[in-house]
Design an enzyme around this catalytic site. Structure first.
Site, PDB file in Angstrom:
ATOM      1  NE  ARG A 158      -0.411   0.499   5.007  1.00 60.35           N
ATOM      2  CZ  ARG A 158       0.199   1.572   5.496  1.00 60.35           C
ATOM      3  NH1 ARG A 158       0.275   2.695   4.772  1.00 60.35           N
ATOM      4  NH2 ARG A 158       0.774   1.542   6.688  1.00 60.35           N
ATOM      5  CG  ASN A 210       3.668   4.618   4.964  1.00 56.53           C
ATOM      6  OD1 ASN A 210       2.614   4.643   5.599  1.00 56.53           O
ATOM      7  ND2 ASN A 210       4.842   4.765   5.558  1.00 56.53           N
ATOM      8  CG  ASP A 251       6.404   6.772  11.231  1.00 58.56           C
ATOM      9  OD1 ASP A 251       6.097   7.115  10.077  1.00 58.56           O
ATOM     10  OD2 ASP A 251       5.734   5.967  11.883  1.00 58.56           O
TER      11      ASP A 251
END
Length: 309
Positions: free
Chosen positions: A109, A111, A213
């Site tokens: 998917r 991100n 992140d």
């Protein structure tokens, strides 16, 4: 230096991500990935509205340049376009697919993503977690220009994540989360070409627990990195590799992404997650899955770019 204030704004979200400050509208967009929702927050009125995208998990959302109601998003592995003025909740939205990443829909998917100074989109893919494990090396970092050509820029990667460009616009910073590193590339803003990869910061070598992140950059050229499973945000000098600050976020461990916003671009908006936390962890982390505003950092960000369609 003024006192740093960490303010929990809204919650809770399963996997809130991808904050984007629209400096023209003075609104913050962010997503809740597996809820397939896009949110718009107006700090002036505290109004919060959402749009549900039926297509699949939503990794990012970015406004289209020159439009007040057109947005692009990564949904599943489709790069999609839809209309939403953000004034009211949109309970059902079937977007137009512009391009699809060349990978298996069941495996990967979209991100994180950001637009560069030319309005070109940089967006990455990752695998779906299975039994607590992310499949290694099934994702890629792509660029998409205004003629919708999908170009593979870095491959393979495991969790394509944070992106930022320096003030001179000749360096791209990038995070593939499970390397535990922030890397830099020489960057050509005209062609979108990248080269000369090097590591500018390594979390493990600096004894920082957690996973890098989402990321942004301030006008002094320092990077701000959200630390998943690390309860905070790092401020890093990418030129020296020095950790300048760690801003602790109490009550939330899984910090997912960061973006500067507000009229002066001096508020750091921070997203977090409560996905897969058990009852005792949720008790220990009352703000897990919240959107936060950090004020008093004494730094400013750059206006975010929109996608040029």
């Amino acid at each position: 230096m003024s006192k740093v204030i960490v303010e929990p704004l809204f919650g809770t979200y399963g996997l809130a991500e991808g904050p984007h400050w629209d400096h023209i509208a003075q609104k913050l967009y962010f997503v809740d990935i597996f809820a397939q929702k896009i949110y718009r927050f107006d700090p002036a009125t505290h109004a919060l509205t959402s749009a549900f995208i039926e297509n699949g998990p939503v990794g990012f959302v970015i406004p289209v340049e020159g439009s007040t109601d057109k947005l692009v998003a990564g949904s599943g592995i489709d790069f999609v376009l839809f209309s939403w003025n953000g004034e009211k909740d949109l309970v059902k939205c079937m977007p137009q697919t512009l391009v699809t990443a060349d990978s298996n829909r069941a495996e990967t998917r979209w991100n994180d993503a950001k637009a560069d100074s030319s309005g070109r989109l940089w967006c990455g893919t990752m695998g779906f977690e299975k039994d607590g494990v992310f499949p290694p090396n099934v994702g890629s970092l792509y660029s998409i220009d205004n003629n919708l050509e999908l170009k593979k820029q870095v491959s393979p990667v495991t969790i394509s994540n944070g992106l930022a460009w320096n003030n001179k616009n000749d360096t791209l910073y990038y995070i593939d989360s499970l390397t535990y590193q922030v890397v830099a590339f020489d960057y050509n803003s005209q062609t979108g070409a990248i080269s000369n990869k090097r590591t500018v910061f390594d979390l493990q070598k600096n004894n920082i627990s957690g996973i890098p992140d989402g990321m942004t950059i301030d006008t002094d050229g320092n990077l701000w990195v959200a630390v998943y499973a690390g309860s905070g945000v790092l401020q890093i000098n990418p030129n020296t590799g020095e950790l300048l600050r760690f801003v602790k976020i109490n009550g939330a461990k899984n910090i997912t992404s960061v973006a500067f916003g507000g009229p002066k671009l001096d508020t750091l908006y921070v997203t977090s997650a409560n996905i897969q936390l058990n009852e005792s962890e949720l008790e220990e982390q009352p703000y897990a899955g919240y959107l936060f505003a950090i004020k008093g950092l004494g730094v400013h960000g750059f206006p975010a770019n929109s996608f040029k369609l």
